[in-house]
Every structure is written in C-alpha cells, then in structure tokens.
Design a protein around this motif. Structure first.
Motif, PDB file in Angstrom:
ATOM      1  N   ILE A   1      -3.241  -4.611  -2.394  1.00  0.00           N
ATOM      2  CA  ILE A   1      -2.554  -3.417  -2.939  1.00  0.00           C
ATOM      3  C   ILE A   1      -1.737  -3.388  -4.096  1.00  0.00           C
ATOM      4  O   ILE A   1      -1.267  -4.307  -4.446  1.00  0.00           O
ATOM      5  CB  ILE A   1      -1.498  -3.436  -1.900  1.00  0.00           C
ATOM      6  N   ASN A   2      -2.426  -2.220  -4.818  1.00  0.00           N
ATOM      7  CA  ASN A   2      -1.968  -2.061  -6.083  1.00  0.00           C
ATOM      8  C   ASN A   2      -0.797  -0.914  -5.986  1.00  0.00           C
ATOM      9  O   ASN A   2      -0.690   0.010  -5.605  1.00  0.00           O
ATOM     10  CB  ASN A   2      -2.972  -1.409  -6.879  1.00  0.00           C
ATOM     11  N   PHE A   3       0.129  -1.336  -6.831  1.00  0.00           N
ATOM     12  CA  PHE A   3       1.193  -0.430  -7.417  1.00  0.00           C
ATOM     13  C   PHE A   3       1.458   0.078  -8.824  1.00  0.00           C
ATOM     14  O   PHE A   3       1.207  -0.857  -9.670  1.00  0.00           O
ATOM     15  CB  PHE A   3       2.657  -1.022  -6.920  1.00  0.00           C
ATOM     16  N   TYR A   4       1.420   1.413  -8.950  1.00  0.00           N
ATOM     17  CA  TYR A   4       1.319   1.825 -10.404  1.00  0.00           C
ATOM     18  C   TYR A   4       2.287   2.824 -10.487  1.00  0.00           C
ATOM     19  O   TYR A   4       2.452   3.896  -9.929  1.00  0.00           O
ATOM     20  CB  TYR A   4       0.005   2.244 -10.814  1.00  0.00           C
ATOM     21  N   TYR A   5       3.353   2.551 -11.716  1.00  0.00           N
ATOM     22  CA  TYR A   5       4.391   3.549 -11.580  1.00  0.00           C
ATOM     23  C   TYR A   5       4.510   4.253 -13.064  1.00  0.00           C
ATOM     24  O   TYR A   5       4.212   3.426 -14.178  1.00  0.00           O
ATOM     25  CB  TYR A   5       5.847   2.595 -11.649  1.00  0.00           C
ATOM     26  N   SER A   6       4.605   5.687 -13.112  1.00  0.00           N
ATOM     27  CA  SER A   6       4.203   6.323 -14.385  1.00  0.00           C
ATOM     28  C   SER A   6       5.020   7.642 -14.266  1.00  0.00           C
ATOM     29  O   SER A   6       4.976   8.241 -13.348  1.00  0.00           O
ATOM     30  CB  SER A   6       2.779   6.377 -14.679  1.00  0.00           C
ATOM     31  N   THR A   7       6.003   7.836 -15.184  1.00  0.00           N
ATOM     32  CA  THR A   7       6.429   9.017 -15.648  1.00  0.00           C
ATOM     33  C   THR A   7       7.508   9.407 -14.037  1.00  0.00           C
ATOM     34  O   THR A   7       7.416  10.464 -13.445  1.00  0.00           O
ATOM     35  CB  THR A   7       5.821  10.162 -15.834  1.00  0.00           C
ATOM     36  N   GLY A   8       8.099   8.364 -13.537  1.00  0.00           N
ATOM     37  CA  GLY A   8       8.796   8.655 -12.279  1.00  0.00           C
ATOM     38  C   GLY A   8       8.067   8.593 -11.009  1.00  0.00           C
ATOM     39  O   GLY A   8       8.587   8.786  -9.851  1.00  0.00           O
ATOM     40  N   SER A   9       6.622   8.474 -11.107  1.00  0.00           N
ATOM     41  CA  SER A   9       5.926   8.428  -9.833  1.00  0.00           C
ATOM     42  C   SER A   9       5.325   7.213  -9.309  1.00  0.00           C
ATOM     43  O   SER A   9       4.916   6.478 -10.384  1.00  0.00           O
ATOM     44  CB  SER A   9       4.686   9.517  -9.974  1.00  0.00           C
ATOM     45  N   LEU A  10       5.281   6.896  -8.179  1.00  0.00           N
ATOM     46  CA  LEU A  10       4.494   5.469  -8.041  1.00  0.00           C
ATOM     47  C   LEU A  10       3.446   5.808  -7.102  1.00  0.00           C
ATOM     48  O   LEU A  10       3.389   6.615  -5.969  1.00  0.00           O
ATOM     49  CB  LEU A  10       5.566   4.966  -7.135  1.00  0.00           C
ATOM     50  N   ALA A  11       2.119   5.221  -7.583  1.00  0.00           N
ATOM     51  CA  ALA A  11       0.936   5.364  -6.690  1.00  0.00           C
ATOM     52  C   ALA A  11       0.764   4.044  -6.144  1.00  0.00           C
ATOM     53  O   ALA A  11       0.783   2.911  -6.759  1.00  0.00           O
ATOM     54  CB  ALA A  11      -0.170   5.732  -7.604  1.00  0.00           C
ATOM     55  N   ILE A  12       0.484   4.152  -4.987  1.00  0.00           N
ATOM     56  CA  ILE A  12       0.165   2.911  -4.074  1.00  0.00           C
ATOM     57  C   ILE A  12      -1.219   3.149  -3.590  1.00  0.00           C
ATOM     58  O   ILE A  12      -1.553   3.955  -3.055  1.00  0.00           O
ATOM     59  CB  ILE A  12       1.067   2.710  -2.944  1.00  0.00           C
TER      60      ILE A  12
ATOM     61  N   VAL B   1     -10.936   2.366   0.212  1.00  0.00           N
ATOM     62  CA  VAL B   1      -9.781   2.658  -0.596  1.00  0.00           C
ATOM     63  C   VAL B   1      -8.881   3.674  -0.178  1.00  0.00           C
ATOM     64  O   VAL B   1      -9.260   4.874   0.044  1.00  0.00           O
ATOM     65  CB  VAL B   1     -10.362   3.445  -2.200  1.00  0.00           C
ATOM     66  N   LYS B   2      -7.546   3.637  -0.041  1.00  0.00           N
ATOM     67  CA  LYS B   2      -6.569   4.374   0.487  1.00  0.00           C
ATOM     68  C   LYS B   2      -5.447   4.536  -0.630  1.00  0.00           C
ATOM     69  O   LYS B   2      -4.935   3.702  -0.889  1.00  0.00           O
ATOM     70  CB  LYS B   2      -5.979   3.933   1.731  1.00  0.00           C
ATOM     71  N   LYS B   3      -5.266   5.906  -1.404  1.00  0.00           N
ATOM     72  CA  LYS B   3      -4.307   5.820  -2.407  1.00  0.00           C
ATOM     73  C   LYS B   3      -3.382   7.114  -1.824  1.00  0.00           C
ATOM     74  O   LYS B   3      -3.702   8.013  -1.489  1.00  0.00           O
ATOM     75  CB  LYS B   3      -4.954   6.329  -3.753  1.00  0.00           C
ATOM     76  N   MET B   4      -2.034   6.923  -2.363  1.00  0.00           N
ATOM     77  CA  MET B   4      -0.892   7.786  -2.006  1.00  0.00           C
ATOM     78  C   MET B   4      -0.219   7.817  -3.159  1.00  0.00           C
ATOM     79  O   MET B   4       0.072   6.649  -3.689  1.00  0.00           O
ATOM     80  CB  MET B   4      -0.405   7.437  -0.721  1.00  0.00           C
ATOM     81  N   GLN B   5       0.446   9.092  -3.523  1.00  0.00           N
ATOM     82  CA  GLN B   5       1.325   8.901  -4.512  1.00  0.00           C
ATOM     83  C   GLN B   5       2.710   9.710  -4.256  1.00  0.00           C
ATOM     84  O   GLN B   5       2.543  10.729  -3.296  1.00  0.00           O
ATOM     85  CB  GLN B   5       0.698   9.930  -5.839  1.00  0.00           C
ATOM     86  N   PHE B   6       3.847   9.133  -4.710  1.00  0.00           N
ATOM     87  CA  PHE B   6       5.172   9.492  -4.374  1.00  0.00           C
ATOM     88  C   PHE B   6       5.889   9.684  -5.644  1.00  0.00           C
ATOM     89  O   PHE B   6       6.105   8.879  -6.585  1.00  0.00           O
ATOM     90  CB  PHE B   6       5.811   8.268  -3.578  1.00  0.00           C
ATOM     91  N   ASP B   7       6.411  11.065  -5.712  1.00  0.00           N
ATOM     92  CA  ASP B   7       6.920  11.710  -6.908  1.00  0.00           C
ATOM     93  C   ASP B   7       8.487  11.170  -6.659  1.00  0.00           C
ATOM     94  O   ASP B   7       9.116  10.871  -5.601  1.00  0.00           O
ATOM     95  CB  ASP B   7       6.825  13.025  -7.048  1.00  0.00           C
ATOM     96  N   ASN B   8       9.295  11.282  -7.780  1.00  0.00           N
ATOM     97  CA  ASN B   8      10.510  11.349  -8.050  1.00  0.00           C
ATOM     98  C   ASN B   8      11.210  10.010  -7.448  1.00  0.00           C
ATOM     99  O   ASN B   8      12.060   9.860  -6.550  1.00  0.00           O
ATOM    100  CB  ASN B   8      11.175  12.405  -7.125  1.00  0.00           C
ATOM    101  N   MET B   9      10.791   8.854  -7.950  1.00  0.00           N
ATOM    102  CA  MET B   9      10.928   7.508  -7.701  1.00  0.00           C
ATOM    103  C   MET B   9      11.750   6.714  -8.698  1.00  0.00           C
ATOM    104  O   MET B   9      12.217   5.710  -8.448  1.00  0.00           O
ATOM    105  CB  MET B   9       9.614   6.929  -7.312  1.00  0.00           C
ATOM    106  N   ARG B  10      12.065   7.314  -9.651  1.00  0.00           N
ATOM    107  CA  ARG B  10      13.127   6.723 -10.724  1.00  0.00           C
ATOM    108  C   ARG B  10      14.413   6.323 -10.058  1.00  0.00           C
ATOM    109  O   ARG B  10      14.670   5.092 -10.350  1.00  0.00           O
ATOM    110  CB  ARG B  10      13.386   7.901 -11.823  1.00  0.00           C
ATOM    111  N   GLN B  11      14.943   7.097  -9.094  1.00  0.00           N
ATOM    112  CA  GLN B  11      16.181   6.560  -8.469  1.00  0.00           C
ATOM    113  C   GLN B  11      15.944   6.281  -7.122  1.00  0.00           C
ATOM    114  O   GLN B  11      16.910   6.796  -6.134  1.00  0.00           O
ATOM    115  CB  GLN B  11      17.299   7.876  -8.749  1.00  0.00           C
ATOM    116  N   ALA B  12      14.894   5.736  -6.723  1.00  0.00           N
ATOM    117  CA  ALA B  12      14.483   5.588  -5.284  1.00  0.00           C
ATOM    118  C   ALA B  12      15.617   4.336  -4.800  1.00  0.00           C
ATOM    119  O   ALA B  12      15.503   3.382  -5.170  1.00  0.00           O
ATOM    120  CB  ALA B  12      13.321   5.085  -5.117  1.00  0.00           C
ATOM    121  N   GLU B  13      16.407   4.903  -3.840  1.00  0.00           N
ATOM    122  CA  GLU B  13      17.552   3.922  -3.168  1.00  0.00           C
ATOM    123  C   GLU B  13      16.820   3.405  -1.986  1.00  0.00           C
ATOM    124  O   GLU B  13      15.627   3.621  -1.604  1.00  0.00           O
ATOM    125  CB  GLU B  13      18.697   4.615  -3.114  1.00  0.00           C
TER     126      GLU B  13
END
Length: 306
Positions: free
Chosen positions: A81-92, A104-116
């Motif tokens: 499982i690969n995690f890639y963080y760029s410009t506030g978005s996290l791609a897993i 290969v299953k890829k999902m991108q999650f935006d607005n992750m800078r302040q992810a609590e």
C-alpha cells in the motif's frame, strides 16, 4: 504586436497555474519536515494496517521523497500500500497480486492538510471497504478465468481486534458495541436497511450510503453476512434476535440507525415511521426514543461529531 500579446498572455496563465502549485509544494516540504507523513497520518495508516494487514505492516520511507511511503508486511507479500501526499491531497494506492495477476486500486482524498482523528478514520475506513470489494472481485475473476472454485472471501477484517485508545473518541464509540453479539450486529445492519428503504429507496441506494461503511466497520461485520441473515430469517427473525439481545443501552442502538432516517432535507416521514415501528416492536415507546435522541445529540456535540 499580436504575437507579443499572445506570449505575454501565455506567460501570465502559466504563472497563475505554476506559482500556486509551487507554493503548495513548498508548503508540503515545510509541513512534512516538522511532521513526517508517518506521524501526520498515524491514525489513518494504523487503521489501514489493522484492517488489511492484521496490524503487522511496517512503514517503508523514501529518503529522496518525504511525501511518499509504503506499508508492507512479509506475511502479506502479495500486497503493498502506497501513500503519496502532495498539495494537501493524499493518494492511497493498493497493489495486490493474486496468482501473479496484479490489481491496482487507487483513491485520492483532498483537503488532508488539517485531517484530524475523525477525518483520518473516515478515509481509512472508506479505503479499506473499497479495497476489500476490489480484492474480492479480483479473486473471483481470476478464479473464474482459471476454472477454479470461487473461494474468495471477505478480506477486510483483521483476526486481531485493533488496540483501542481511551483517548480516541472513535475507539470509545466502537468499543461500546463490544457487548453486542455478532448476530445482533448483523440484525442492526438489517434494521438500518429496513429503515432506509421504507420510502421506496432501493437496496443498491442503501449499499451506497456513505454511513454504511462506517456502520460495518464499527460493528466489524461484512454486509454479505447481514444479507445472508436477512434472506434466511426475514424481518420477523431479525426483530426476534434484537428482542432477545442483551447488548447495549438504548442510545447505542439508536446511534447507528438514526443516520438512515435522514434524507437530503432531514428526517424522512416514511423512514421515521418505520424507525419508530421497529423500536416499538422491541418495546420502546416513541417518547423514550425522542428523549434518548436528545441525549445522543448532546453526546455527538461533546465528541465534536456534529
């Protein structure tokens, strides 16, 4: 003159695109220098590790790129499982091999800078649920192509329960369901479906409901199990299980079901009627439900969930 204007326009447009992107990248570097990825997304990574790798995965960092890391376990050598963080978005990205055929299953999650806490838990739950479905479909497809018996099973849940933190409100809520038997948990999933479909909504709509993933993960059950229970014993059998059940206070029974009463504008009349009807069959009056719902709202406010 015209050529000069065109060149200036192109330069201006490029500056408008490139400069904000460059600033975001610089912000990434500064942010991850102070708070490395494995710490910034610790809750998320731990949750995915627990659900997809039995908690045995190890973080593998990239020296040349602090924005990327892998989760890998020798016991699950066919998965990474690969995690890639760029410009506030996290791609897993999940890479999973079955009989040497890669999924290969890829999902991108935006607005992750302040992810609590809650945001990280939600992202992890969503990714694991989608990955579980993708893995099972992949296994089924390969088995069919090879003429093998379809032995694909639900993949998502670790055989070892996740360690719970008394300081984590998500774990506190999940731990409250430990008193429910497995059959009770399945029955409550089916109650959620009965309530949601009371207005004529389809089962597929229910299966795509954003709260269903959290419900299954909090209960640590699979939807296919609930579906099997419903097909075998029907609504009356489900009510019987709950009527004889010993698990949980009333508020803990209302909390997972109430979100399925709502539509886009608030409580749906048909759903709320079904909601009251089912609890009425369990010996709970509408007045008591309303009182408990008020307490539930206060509890959610206390944990910052509303």
């Amino acid at each position: 003159m015209t050529t000069t204007l065109i060149v200036l326009l192109i330069i201006t447009l490029l500056a408008m695109i490139v400069l904000p992107f460059s600033r975001s990248l610089m912000k990434d570097r500064s942010e991850l220098h102070e708070n490395p990825m494995e710490k910034k997304f610790n809750i998320l990574i731990t949750r995915i590790n627990d659900l997809l790798m039995d908690g045995k995965g190890e973080v593998v960092k990239f020296k040349d790129d602090p924005r990327m890391l892998n989760l890998f376990d020798d016991n699950h050598a066919n998965m990474i499982i690969n995690f890639y963080y760029s410009t506030g978005s996290l791609a897993i990205t999940l890479k999973y091999k079955y009989y040497h055929v890669e999924l290969v299953k890829k999902m991108q999650f935006d607005n992750m800078r302040q992810a609590e806490t809650f945001r990280q838990q939600d992202v992890a739950n969503h990714f694991c649920e989608e990955s579980s479905i993708a893995i099972r479909q992949h296994q089924t497809k390969i088995n069919k192509e090879r003429g093998l018996k379809d032995s694909a099973e639900e993949y998502i849940f670790s055989s070892q329960p996740s360690a719970q933190s008394s300081e984590n409100p998500v774990d506190l809520v999940r731990g409250m369901y430990d008193t429910f038997s497995h059959d009770e948990k399945l029955a409550w999933v089916n109650v959620a479906q009965m309530v949601y479909t009371a207005d004529g909504s389809s089962i597929n709509d229910f299966k795509n409901h954003p709260q269903l993933s959290d419900l299954l993960l909090n209960f640590q059950v699979n939807y296919s199990e609930a579906e099997k229970q419903r097909n075998q014993i029907g609504e009356s059998g489900i009510i019987s299980i709950l009527d004889n059940g010993k698990g949980g206070d009333l508020i803990m029974k209302l909390m997972p079901i109430f979100p399925f009463v709502l539509d886009q504008v608030g409580p749906n009349e048909d759903r709320i009627e079904k909601f009251y009807s089912i609890f009425g069959r369990l010996g709970v009056s509408q007045e008591k439900i309303d009182n408990e719902l008020e307490k539930m709202m206060l509890l959610m406010q206390h944990f910052g969930m509303s």
